[in-house]
Design a protein around this motif. Sequence first.
Motif, PDB file in Angstrom:
ATOM      1  N   THR A 253       0.827  -1.207   0.000  1.00 22.73           N
ATOM      2  CA  THR A 253       0.000   0.000   0.000  1.00 22.73           C
ATOM      3  C   THR A 253       0.858   1.253   0.000  1.00 22.73           C
ATOM      4  O   THR A 253       0.602   2.221  -0.734  1.00 22.73           O
ATOM      5  CB  THR A 253      -0.930   0.005   1.220  1.00 22.73           C
ATOM      6  N   ARG A 254       1.909   1.249   0.820  1.00 22.81           N
ATOM      7  CA  ARG A 254       2.817   2.401   0.884  1.00 22.81           C
ATOM      8  C   ARG A 254       3.474   2.669  -0.461  1.00 22.81           C
ATOM      9  O   ARG A 254       3.583   3.816  -0.902  1.00 22.81           O
ATOM     10  CB  ARG A 254       3.893   2.143   1.951  1.00 22.81           C
ATOM     11  N   LEU A 255       3.908   1.615  -1.148  1.00 18.68           N
ATOM     12  CA  LEU A 255       4.585   1.766  -2.436  1.00 18.68           C
ATOM     13  C   LEU A 255       3.605   2.053  -3.569  1.00 18.68           C
ATOM     14  O   LEU A 255       4.011   2.535  -4.634  1.00 18.68           O
ATOM     15  CB  LEU A 255       5.369   0.490  -2.762  1.00 18.68           C
ATOM     16  N   GLY A 256       2.333   1.723  -3.367  1.00 16.69           N
ATOM     17  CA  GLY A 256       1.359   1.876  -4.440  1.00 16.69           C
ATOM     18  C   GLY A 256       1.512   0.832  -5.524  1.00 16.69           C
ATOM     19  O   GLY A 256       1.181   1.076  -6.685  1.00 16.69           O
ATOM     20  N   HIS A 257       2.008  -0.349  -5.143  1.00 14.39           N
ATOM     21  CA  HIS A 257       2.253  -1.427  -6.101  1.00 14.39           C
ATOM     22  C   HIS A 257       1.223  -2.536  -5.934  1.00 14.39           C
ATOM     23  O   HIS A 257       0.765  -2.819  -4.814  1.00 14.39           O
ATOM     24  CB  HIS A 257       3.649  -2.026  -5.902  1.00 14.39           C
ATOM     25  N   ALA A 258       0.902  -3.187  -7.043  1.00 10.91           N
ATOM     26  CA  ALA A 258       0.029  -4.352  -6.977  1.00 10.91           C
ATOM     27  C   ALA A 258       0.731  -5.483  -6.243  1.00 10.91           C
ATOM     28  O   ALA A 258       1.966  -5.603  -6.274  1.00 10.91           O
ATOM     29  CB  ALA A 258      -0.349  -4.795  -8.390  1.00 10.91           C
ATOM     30  N   LEU A 259      -0.050  -6.322  -5.593  1.00  7.61           N
ATOM     31  CA  LEU A 259       0.516  -7.481  -4.910  1.00  7.61           C
ATOM     32  C   LEU A 259       0.944  -8.536  -5.933  1.00  7.61           C
ATOM     33  O   LEU A 259       0.356  -8.643  -7.013  1.00  7.61           O
ATOM     34  CB  LEU A 259      -0.513  -8.069  -3.958  1.00  7.61           C
ATOM     35  N   PRO A 260       1.961  -9.320  -5.611  1.00 12.56           N
ATOM     36  CA  PRO A 260       2.413 -10.356  -6.546  1.00 12.56           C
ATOM     37  C   PRO A 260       1.414 -11.493  -6.662  1.00 12.56           C
ATOM     38  O   PRO A 260       0.688 -11.812  -5.713  1.00 12.56           O
ATOM     39  CB  PRO A 260       3.725 -10.832  -5.916  1.00 12.56           C
ATOM     40  N   VAL A 261       1.396 -12.101  -7.840  1.00 12.90           N
ATOM     41  CA  VAL A 261       0.538 -13.249  -8.112  1.00 12.90           C
ATOM     42  C   VAL A 261       1.426 -14.374  -8.632  1.00 12.90           C
ATOM     43  O   VAL A 261       2.224 -14.169  -9.551  1.00 12.90           O
ATOM     44  CB  VAL A 261      -0.545 -12.911  -9.160  1.00 12.90           C
ATOM     45  N   ALA A 262       1.307 -15.558  -8.057  1.00 12.48           N
ATOM     46  CA  ALA A 262       2.122 -16.692  -8.477  1.00 12.48           C
ATOM     47  C   ALA A 262       1.956 -16.952  -9.963  1.00 12.48           C
ATOM     48  O   ALA A 262       0.832 -16.954 -10.485  1.00 12.48           O
ATOM     49  CB  ALA A 262       1.744 -17.935  -7.671  1.00 12.48           C
ATOM     50  N   GLY A 263       3.080 -17.136 -10.651  1.00 11.78           N
ATOM     51  CA  GLY A 263       3.047 -17.453 -12.070  1.00 11.78           C
ATOM     52  C   GLY A 263       2.909 -16.260 -12.989  1.00 11.78           C
ATOM     53  O   GLY A 263       2.900 -16.422 -14.215  1.00 11.78           O
ATOM     54  N   GLU A 264       2.807 -15.049 -12.433  1.00  9.13           N
ATOM     55  CA  GLU A 264       2.701 -13.838 -13.246  1.00  9.13           C
ATOM     56  C   GLU A 264       3.887 -12.919 -12.948  1.00  9.13           C
ATOM     57  O   GLU A 264       4.348 -12.852 -11.800  1.00  9.13           O
ATOM     58  CB  GLU A 264       1.395 -13.085 -12.941  1.00  9.13           C
ATOM     59  N   PRO A 265       4.406 -12.193 -13.949  1.00  7.82           N
ATOM     60  CA  PRO A 265       5.540 -11.292 -13.705  1.00  7.82           C
ATOM     61  C   PRO A 265       5.224 -10.277 -12.622  1.00  7.82           C
ATOM     62  O   PRO A 265       4.096  -9.768 -12.533  1.00  7.82           O
ATOM     63  CB  PRO A 265       5.755 -10.617 -15.063  1.00  7.82           C
ATOM     64  N   TYR A 266       6.229 -10.005 -11.792  1.00  7.95           N
ATOM     65  CA  TYR A 266       6.092  -9.010 -10.725  1.00  7.95           C
ATOM     66  C   TYR A 266       6.982  -7.824 -11.060  1.00  7.95           C
ATOM     67  O   TYR A 266       8.199  -7.975 -11.214  1.00  7.95           O
ATOM     68  CB  TYR A 266       6.489  -9.609  -9.380  1.00  7.95           C
ATOM     69  N   ILE A 267       6.392  -6.639 -11.191  1.00  7.38           N
ATOM     70  CA  ILE A 267       7.163  -5.462 -11.590  1.00  7.38           C
ATOM     71  C   ILE A 267       7.207  -4.416 -10.488  1.00  7.38           C
ATOM     72  O   ILE A 267       7.709  -3.312 -10.678  1.00  7.38           O
ATOM     73  CB  ILE A 267       6.600  -4.837 -12.883  1.00  7.38           C
ATOM     74  N   GLY A 268       6.704  -4.774  -9.299  1.00  8.84           N
ATOM     75  CA  GLY A 268       6.781  -3.858  -8.163  1.00  8.84           C
ATOM     76  C   GLY A 268       8.111  -3.985  -7.441  1.00  8.84           C
ATOM     77  O   GLY A 268       9.038  -4.665  -7.893  1.00  8.84           O
ATOM     78  N   TRP A 269       8.212  -3.333  -6.280  1.00  7.45           N
ATOM     79  CA  TRP A 269       9.467  -3.321  -5.529  1.00  7.45           C
ATOM     80  C   TRP A 269       9.356  -3.984  -4.161  1.00  7.45           C
ATOM     81  O   TRP A 269      10.336  -4.029  -3.415  1.00  7.45           O
ATOM     82  CB  TRP A 269       9.936  -1.882  -5.278  1.00  7.45           C
ATOM     83  N   GLY A 270       8.195  -4.459  -3.804  1.00  4.37           N
ATOM     84  CA  GLY A 270       8.044  -5.055  -2.488  1.00  4.37           C
ATOM     85  C   GLY A 270       8.957  -6.263  -2.321  1.00  4.37           C
ATOM     86  O   GLY A 270       9.244  -6.988  -3.273  1.00  4.37           O
ATOM     87  N   VAL A 271       9.423  -6.491  -1.105  1.00  2.00           N
ATOM     88  CA  VAL A 271      10.340  -7.600  -0.844  1.00  2.00           C
ATOM     89  C   VAL A 271       9.795  -8.467   0.279  1.00  2.00           C
ATOM     90  O   VAL A 271       8.998  -8.017   1.101  1.00  2.00           O
ATOM     91  CB  VAL A 271      11.748  -7.090  -0.476  1.00  2.00           C
TER      92      VAL A 271
END
Length: 505
Positions: A253-271
């Motif tokens: 929420t802080r980063l404004g990024h979508a949550l990761p989904v298994a099997g789909e590319p992740y382009i956010g920065w959350g770790v």
Amino acid sequence: MVLPDPLPLVPVPRSAIAEAGRMPLTGETRILGDAAAAPHLIDGIARRTGIRPSSATDEPRAGDVLLRLDPAAGPAEGYRLRVGDVAEVIGADAAGLFYGTQTLLQLLRERDEGWGWQHVRIEDAPRFAYRGMMLDVARHFFPVDEVKTIIDRAAALKLNHLHLHLSDDQGWRLHIDSWPLLSEKSSVTSANGDAGGCYSKDDYRAIVAHAASRHITIVPEIDLPGHTHAIGLAYREIVEEPVMNDHLLSDATRLGHALPVAGEPYIGWGVGHFSVRIREERTWDFVRDVLTEIAELTPGPYLHIGGDESLGTSEADFAYFMERATALVTELGKSPVAWHEAGAVEGIAEGTVGQYWGLTSPDGAHAAQAAHFVARGGRLILSPADAVYLDMKYDEAFPLGLSWAGVVDVHAASDWEPGELLPVPEESILGIEAPLWTETVRSLDDADRLTHPRLAAVAELAWTAADAAERNSESLRHRIGRQAPLWQSDGIRYHPTPEIPWSTR
């Protein structure tokens, strides 16, 4: 006769004495001696001045440059340099000779009467054996030619290691014969949805060879067991489902990024969402195959296995993984390197090198983790985030970079003492490395703006003795400012931060 201002050198040498007089560079200047070092110097002079010296093999005459090797010139990587009627660079070894030529290039200056070198005597050698930069090619993919350019930038500052962060949640960047779908499916994107890419084995060999020609050792990293979402795009059976706890959800929420989904590319920065399946033997087939192929490609002694930010992994699983992975690297004949969190693991392989990425005022847990590597016979690479993370902003208004560790200007990058950072003896410090994470980097120009001028400050900490007379903030600012004409001739798009008094000549 009045001598000129302090010598415009970064890193500042161990001993440097300016003398009266000047040796001109002309169309008659020749480069004699060592056949490996001479082309680098000739090319550098030509880029800087438009004058291309010729090479020669006879006796030097006034105005020539002589390059030679002599083990008596100092310790490993050391050199002696004298400019008088003739300029002579003497390297204790091939690396020392190369570094001496870089110093000679920094000394080359234009005055009203033309180009030339101040008469000078220099004796120099590095403080730390490991002087590094890390390039995150996982979040932003750099083509081979751009990696070579970054190698050249680092070598000019006497850095001697390039750590390549080859895998992360956003992408996988090296072809592995035994797991070919990594190239096909795990490498196609980068952070922010930018295009991805993957190095073939020949690409990687070309990078290694170019680095070696500049006396730089490549340190490859496959970040395990976390930061592994991209692996699951190709081999979902060896990667856990993304973890969703309160901390990670609030961070998204802080980063404004979508949550990761298994099997789909992740382009956010959350770790911290991701992990391989640590207790599955199929995972260990993968780890063994990947590390074996990378070890075979890499002539240097180090193989980095990550170990940071495994926030969704249990303590027991993390310990099991790091013990087994560091042992495997040791079996492959390499020295394992891991981020400092792995120092919490009692049984990491003896001799494992720890990379500390905490703050310059470390908390007790991080300091203890780092010290445990030393207790196990290893050494430490220092990368304090609030001093040498090149992805931090220069100030809050700077358009590139992040600020989670604070803002890092040139003063912050240089105003800390490596020998006092952690509760370990200085001889256990292998060296310093400045990481460039690339969440906000989208071009080589972006990388240049984040690395320069701060990389010069880090290079001085890694090279120059703590008690060197000129190693102080005021001197460094002026000496960095005098690098501007050289950086411009090399095409470096440095950030002209106002804290530096920039020179035009």
